[in-house]
Design an enzyme around this catalytic site. Structure first.
Site, PDB file in Angstrom:
ATOM      1  N   LYS A  42      57.226 -65.977 -60.879  1.00 60.87           N
ATOM      2  CA  LYS A  42      57.668 -64.948 -59.936  1.00 60.87           C
ATOM      3  C   LYS A  42      57.608 -65.491 -58.504  1.00 60.87           C
ATOM      4  O   LYS A  42      57.920 -66.663 -58.288  1.00 60.87           O
ATOM      5  CB  LYS A  42      56.859 -63.663 -60.129  1.00 60.87           C
ATOM      6  CG  LYS A  42      56.914 -63.151 -61.574  1.00 60.87           C
ATOM      7  CD  LYS A  42      56.300 -61.783 -61.744  1.00 60.87           C
ATOM      8  CE  LYS A  42      56.357 -61.354 -63.203  1.00 60.87           C
ATOM      9  NZ  LYS A  42      55.853 -59.974 -63.402  1.00 60.87           N
ATOM     10  N   ASN A  82      56.586 -67.308 -66.212  1.00 59.99           N
ATOM     11  CA  ASN A  82      57.355 -66.816 -65.070  1.00 59.99           C
ATOM     12  C   ASN A  82      56.425 -66.724 -63.866  1.00 59.99           C
ATOM     13  O   ASN A  82      55.580 -65.827 -63.792  1.00 59.99           O
ATOM     14  CB  ASN A  82      57.949 -65.444 -65.407  1.00 59.99           C
ATOM     15  CG  ASN A  82      58.713 -64.839 -64.239  1.00 59.99           C
ATOM     16  OD1 ASN A  82      59.003 -65.509 -63.249  1.00 59.99           O
ATOM     17  ND2 ASN A  82      59.037 -63.558 -64.349  1.00 59.99           N
ATOM     18  N   GLU A 116      61.990 -56.371 -62.959  1.00 58.17           N
ATOM     19  CA  GLU A 116      61.833 -56.362 -61.505  1.00 58.17           C
ATOM     20  C   GLU A 116      63.176 -56.579 -60.810  1.00 58.17           C
ATOM     21  O   GLU A 116      63.414 -56.035 -59.723  1.00 58.17           O
ATOM     22  CB  GLU A 116      60.811 -57.421 -61.093  1.00 58.17           C
ATOM     23  CG  GLU A 116      59.402 -57.055 -61.554  1.00 58.17           C
ATOM     24  CD  GLU A 116      58.444 -58.212 -61.644  1.00 58.17           C
ATOM     25  OE1 GLU A 116      57.277 -57.976 -62.010  1.00 58.17           O
ATOM     26  OE2 GLU A 116      58.848 -59.363 -61.365  1.00 58.17           O
TER      27      GLU A 116
END
Length: 250
Positions: A11, A9, A95
């Site tokens: 992000k 990931n 998140e």
């Protein structure tokens, strides 16, 4: 036996220059014994998918909208992700739950949308530090699993990732016993809901400060079928050792 999976990931990191990291991974792992997934930011999705098209690396997204289309400025639908070349999408990451106030029901709606678009839904679960310290971890995980994973979820269209919120990006990891307890709970709850064979086939990933130094210990834990990796997935030189460590268990 279901192939194990390691997912990266990225992000909110990465520009076009970083696509070279995906090319490096594809070159280093031309025929892996496990599945490899990289989820770059949406701005790189189509380019990354094109770059990885003839390789063993799958490209995924980091979120999708629950609707297939509509007046949702700034959002991206699951069919759009599939059209861009994605094969999977991360949903319900802590998140997103915290900063975008996403609840379990919304995560389930997004997962249904992902399934309808032919994407693998990587559904994230995890407790906060306060919940862990209050001995609420198993209760929280059970509630998230029940409400976030929609009916129709199978080993083909769904992956579950356990990511304790307090371990993401902190360098902290739960003990082996704590990881085993949560993964065991998830597997048993899936067995009650889907049946034993289906639950065994559905892959359970651990996420939260996974790096080359601790990967072997994590992958040796019962019911851990791979990892969802954050920062260590940004560079091929950091991610490759994690891939090779998981391959050694396959």
């Amino acid at each position: 036996m279901t192939r194990k999976l390691v997912a990266g990931n990225w992000k909110m990191h990465g520009t076009k220059a970083d696509l070279s990291q995906i090319a490096a991974l594809a070159t280093a792992h031309p025929a892996p014994r496990i599945d490899i997934l990289i989820c770059p930011p949406a701005t790189l999705l189509a380019q990354a998918a094109g770059l990885a098209a003839d390789s063993a690396v799958m490209i995924g997204a980091q979120d999708c909208h629950a609707a297939a289309s509509g007046a949702h400025t700034g959002d991206i639908s699951a069919p759009m992700l599939a059209d861009a070349g994605a094969g999977a999408v991360i949903l319900g990451h802590s998140e997103r739950r915290e900063h975008h106030h996403e609840n379990n029901e919304l995560v389930a709606e997004k997962a249904r949308a992902a399934h309808a678009a032919g994407l693998i839904a990587v559904i994230c679960l995890g407790e906060t530090l306060a919940q862990r310290e209050a001995a609420q971890t198993l209760e929280v995980i059970a509630a998230q699993l029940h409400a976030s994973v929609p009916d129709g979820s199978t080993a083909t269209n769904t992956v579950i990732a356990y990511e304790p919120v307090w371990a993401i990006g902190t360098g902290l990891t739960p003990t082996d016993a704590q990881i085993a307890e949560v993964h065991g709970l998830i597997r048993s709850l899936l067995a009650e809901r889907l049946g034993g064979a289906a639950a065994t086939a559905l892959r359970l990933l651990y996420g939260g400060s996974v790096k080359p130094a601790n990967a072997a210990g994590i992958f040796a834990i019962a019911d851990v079928d791979g990892a969802l990796v954050g920062g260590a997935s940004l560079k091929a030189e950091d991610f490759s050792p994690i891939i090779m460590t998981l391959e050694a268990t396959a």
